[in-house]
Write a protein that holds these residues in place. Structure first.
Motif, PDB file in Angstrom:
ATOM      1  N   LEU A  58       9.939  -8.080   0.138  1.00 28.11           N
ATOM      2  CA  LEU A  58       8.985  -9.112   0.536  1.00 28.11           C
ATOM      3  C   LEU A  58       9.370 -10.530   0.122  1.00 28.11           C
ATOM      4  N   ARG A  59      10.168 -10.654  -0.958  1.00 30.48           N
ATOM      5  CA  ARG A  59      10.520 -11.983  -1.471  1.00 30.48           C
ATOM      6  C   ARG A  59       9.267 -12.817  -1.769  1.00 30.48           C
ATOM      7  N   LEU A  60       8.267 -12.144  -2.357  1.00 32.06           N
ATOM      8  CA  LEU A  60       7.041 -12.838  -2.738  1.00 32.06           C
ATOM      9  C   LEU A  60       7.003 -13.008  -4.243  1.00 32.06           C
ATOM     10  N   GLY A  61       6.517 -14.161  -4.688  1.00 31.69           N
ATOM     11  CA  GLY A  61       6.393 -14.416  -6.109  1.00 31.69           C
ATOM     12  C   GLY A  61       5.199 -13.710  -6.718  1.00 31.69           C
ATOM     13  N   HIS A  62       5.074 -13.849  -8.040  1.00 33.84           N
ATOM     14  CA  HIS A  62       4.028 -13.159  -8.782  1.00 33.84           C
ATOM     15  C   HIS A  62       2.640 -13.541  -8.284  1.00 33.84           C
ATOM     16  N   LEU A  63       2.401 -14.818  -8.052  1.00 39.71           N
ATOM     17  CA  LEU A  63       1.076 -15.263  -7.632  1.00 39.71           C
ATOM     18  C   LEU A  63       0.728 -14.728  -6.244  1.00 39.71           C
ATOM     19  N   ALA A  64       1.732 -14.664  -5.353  1.00 48.66           N
ATOM     20  CA  ALA A  64       1.479 -14.161  -4.002  1.00 48.66           C
ATOM     21  C   ALA A  64       1.141 -12.671  -4.035  1.00 48.66           C
ATOM     22  N   LEU A 118       0.820  -1.215   0.000  1.00 41.37           N
ATOM     23  CA  LEU A 118       0.000   0.000   0.000  1.00 41.37           C
ATOM     24  C   LEU A 118       0.853   1.264   0.000  1.00 41.37           C
ATOM     25  N   MET A 119       1.978   1.246   0.693  1.00 43.30           N
ATOM     26  CA  MET A 119       2.846   2.418   0.697  1.00 43.30           C
ATOM     27  C   MET A 119       3.493   2.623  -0.675  1.00 43.30           C
ATOM     28  N   LEU A 120       3.789   1.540  -1.376  1.00 47.14           N
ATOM     29  CA  LEU A 120       4.307   1.662  -2.739  1.00 47.14           C
ATOM     30  C   LEU A 120       3.259   2.326  -3.630  1.00 47.14           C
ATOM     31  N   LEU A 121       2.022   1.862  -3.540  1.00 46.14           N
ATOM     32  CA  LEU A 121       0.948   2.438  -4.348  1.00 46.14           C
ATOM     33  C   LEU A 121       0.698   3.897  -3.963  1.00 46.14           C
ATOM     34  N   ILE A 170       0.731  -5.084 -12.196  1.00 43.57           N
ATOM     35  CA  ILE A 170       1.091  -6.083 -11.192  1.00 43.57           C
ATOM     36  C   ILE A 170       2.562  -6.479 -11.308  1.00 43.57           C
ATOM     37  N   ASP A 171       3.060  -6.613 -12.546  1.00 39.33           N
ATOM     38  CA  ASP A 171       4.459  -6.992 -12.732  1.00 39.33           C
ATOM     39  C   ASP A 171       5.399  -5.959 -12.120  1.00 39.33           C
ATOM     40  N   GLU A 172       5.039  -4.695 -12.215  1.00 34.89           N
ATOM     41  CA  GLU A 172       5.890  -3.652 -11.640  1.00 34.89           C
ATOM     42  C   GLU A 172       5.861  -3.709 -10.115  1.00 34.89           C
ATOM     43  N   ILE A 173       4.695  -3.962  -9.549  1.00 28.63           N
ATOM     44  CA  ILE A 173       4.595  -4.115  -8.097  1.00 28.63           C
ATOM     45  C   ILE A 173       5.456  -5.280  -7.638  1.00 28.63           C
ATOM     46  N   ASN A 174       5.364  -6.390  -8.369  1.00 26.02           N
ATOM     47  CA  ASN A 174       6.153  -7.571  -8.028  1.00 26.02           C
ATOM     48  C   ASN A 174       7.643  -7.269  -8.081  1.00 26.02           C
ATOM     49  N   SER A 175       8.076  -6.572  -9.131  1.00 23.61           N
ATOM     50  CA  SER A 175       9.492  -6.249  -9.292  1.00 23.61           C
ATOM     51  C   SER A 175       9.989  -5.334  -8.179  1.00 23.61           C
ATOM     52  N   ARG A 176       9.206  -4.314  -7.857  1.00 26.99           N
ATOM     53  CA  ARG A 176       9.636  -3.322  -6.879  1.00 26.99           C
ATOM     54  C   ARG A 176       9.516  -3.815  -5.441  1.00 26.99           C
ATOM     55  N   MET A 177       8.738  -4.867  -5.233  1.00 27.40           N
ATOM     56  CA  MET A 177       8.547  -5.405  -3.892  1.00 27.40           C
ATOM     57  C   MET A 177       9.420  -6.627  -3.606  1.00 27.40           C
ATOM     58  N   TRP A 178      10.144  -7.111  -4.602  1.00 29.79           N
ATOM     59  CA  TRP A 178      10.869  -8.371  -4.428  1.00 29.79           C
ATOM     60  C   TRP A 178      11.912  -8.288  -3.317  1.00 29.79           C
ATOM     61  N   ASP A 179      12.730  -7.245  -3.311  1.00 25.86           N
ATOM     62  CA  ASP A 179      13.779  -7.131  -2.297  1.00 25.86           C
ATOM     63  C   ASP A 179      13.201  -7.077  -0.886  1.00 25.86           C
ATOM     64  N   ILE A 231      -3.836  -1.392 -18.349  1.00 25.90           N
ATOM     65  CA  ILE A 231      -2.867  -0.566 -19.059  1.00 25.90           C
ATOM     66  C   ILE A 231      -2.170  -1.441 -20.102  1.00 25.90           C
ATOM     67  N   LYS A 232      -2.429  -1.142 -21.366  1.00 23.92           N
ATOM     68  CA  LYS A 232      -1.847  -1.924 -22.465  1.00 23.92           C
ATOM     69  C   LYS A 232      -2.068  -3.416 -22.264  1.00 23.92           C
ATOM     70  N   LYS A 233      -3.320  -3.763 -21.964  1.00 26.44           N
ATOM     71  CA  LYS A 233      -3.766  -5.141 -21.787  1.00 26.44           C
ATOM     72  C   LYS A 233      -3.192  -5.824 -20.552  1.00 26.44           C
ATOM     73  N   HIS A 234      -2.564  -5.040 -19.668  1.00 21.78           N
ATOM     74  CA  HIS A 234      -2.037  -5.599 -18.426  1.00 21.78           C
ATOM     75  C   HIS A 234      -2.876  -5.111 -17.247  1.00 21.78           C
ATOM     76  N   LYS A 235      -3.112  -6.017 -16.292  1.00 25.35           N
ATOM     77  CA  LYS A 235      -3.860  -5.644 -15.105  1.00 25.35           C
ATOM     78  C   LYS A 235      -3.039  -4.670 -14.263  1.00 25.35           C
ATOM     79  N   ALA A 236      -3.685  -3.588 -13.854  1.00 25.24           N
ATOM     80  CA  ALA A 236      -3.014  -2.576 -13.037  1.00 25.24           C
ATOM     81  C   ALA A 236      -3.955  -2.147 -11.924  1.00 25.24           C
ATOM     82  N   VAL A 237      -3.393  -1.536 -10.884  1.00 21.44           N
ATOM     83  CA  VAL A 237      -4.212  -1.072  -9.767  1.00 21.44           C
ATOM     84  C   VAL A 237      -3.737   0.303  -9.315  1.00 21.44           C
ATOM     85  N   ALA A 238      -4.679   1.050  -8.767  1.00 17.24           N
ATOM     86  CA  ALA A 238      -4.381   2.342  -8.158  1.00 17.24           C
ATOM     87  C   ALA A 238      -5.192   2.445  -6.881  1.00 17.24           C
ATOM     88  N   LEU A 239      -4.728   3.261  -5.951  1.00 19.50           N
ATOM     89  CA  LEU A 239      -5.475   3.455  -4.719  1.00 19.50           C
ATOM     90  C   LEU A 239      -6.836   4.093  -4.995  1.00 19.50           C
TER      91      LEU A 239
END
Length: 293
Positions: free
Chosen positions: A227-233, A195-198, A216-225, A252-260
């Motif tokens: 949280l160490r959570l995979g894409h599905l998590a 939530l703080m990232l968003l 979602i892919d960007e959230i996963n990339s930026r949260m990896w260090d 966004i360009k056929k990719h699922k995205a989220v905003a607060l």
């Protein structure tokens, strides 16, 4: 304190930058031990007498704050032991396996890492208030008073975060059962970090007024260090945040995205701003006034 610098930046941004910076400091010294229970175990061990503190005492605290059961508490204690930060002792003072009746005591590794983390936290606090001179002071000690002040600040902030989450969940109109389940998750570090990232990437957190949603892919990339959570998590947690009223789904360009959502973004901003006096009080307690002058 450089009041001009501190007041020029929005209160919520000062607090957010300090909080996010603190968690990076913690991860640097205690990688992988990023759950709330880990944090409490380490603080308790560092402040405990030489003979240690009881596991049952730690569990009472965790149960009162997060509803943590004794089994999970023991697992978190074992995590800290496996990384060499605590020793688990029986009543005789001899090593034993973790149980509700055992004691935990800090190792030299914990004392060294914790004290370094404490000094870096005070330096980050000085920088948050534009106090560059004090941030370079070698006089910061990680004594019991400093540890207690840091511990107290984060406990107070956690309470504000809980109130913020309760507000958003209540406005979503969830049933009591779903609301209780949501709150059990929202008070964890994983959901806070996402939530703080968003928030930081949104207009609420100082981003561009037209800041796009995060895929979602960007959230996963930026949260990896962190949280160490995979894409599905990550996807599962984001889906929960949508269901609980914190995020809105976009494409966004056929990719699922989220905003607060506006409700969540405003609530988080107000909570962070309301925490500024707590942060100022922590600064006053930890920074010698002659250093800050």
């Amino acid at each position: 304190m450089n009041s001009d610098v501190a007041e020029a930046e929005a209160a919520e941004q000062v607090v957010a930058r300090f909080l996010c910076g603190y968690h990076k400091i913690w991860q640097n010294y205690f990688p992988g031990l990023n759950k709330r229970a880990h944090w409490h175990v380490m603080f308790s061990a560092r402040c405990s007498p030489e003979e240690g503190v009881s596991c049952r005492s730690i569990h009472r605290t965790l149960y009162g704050l997060y509803g943590t059961d004794i089994r999970t508490c023991i697992e978190r204690i074992r995590d800290c032991e496996n990384d060499g930060f605590i020793r688990i002792l029986g009543e005789s003072g001899q090593p034993c396996t973790a149980s509700p009746t055992s004691l935990i005591a800090a190792t030299d590794k914990l004392h060294d890492g914790f004290d370094r983390h404490c000094r870096e936290t005070i330096e980050a606090l000085c920088k948050a208030f534009g106090d560059r001179e004090s941030s370079r002071s070698p006089r910061f000690d990680c004594d019991r008073a400093a540890i207690s002040a840091i511990f107290g600040f984060f406990n107070s902030y956690d309470q504000k975060w809980r109130e913020t989450c309760e507000l958003v969940v209540r406005k979503k109109g969830l049933t009591p059962a779903y609301a209780n389940d949501a709150m059990d998750h929202l008070v964890t570090y994983q959901y806070w970090a996402i939530l703080m990232l968003l928030w930081s990437a949104s207009p609420f957190g100082g981003g561009r007024p037209d800041a796009p949603a995060l895929v979602i892919d960007e959230i996963n990339s930026r949260m990896w260090d962190a949280l160490r959570l995979g894409h599905l998590a990550i996807k599962e947690r984001v889906s929960n945040l949508i269901r609980w009223g914190f995020c809105a789904e976009q494409t966004i360009k056929k990719h699922k995205a989220v905003a607060l959502t506006p409700v969540a973004g405003s609530a988080i901003s107000e909570s962070l701003a309301a925490s500024k006096p707590l942060l100022s009080d922590l600064y006053t307690k930890l920074v010698p006034q002659e250093a800050a002058a």
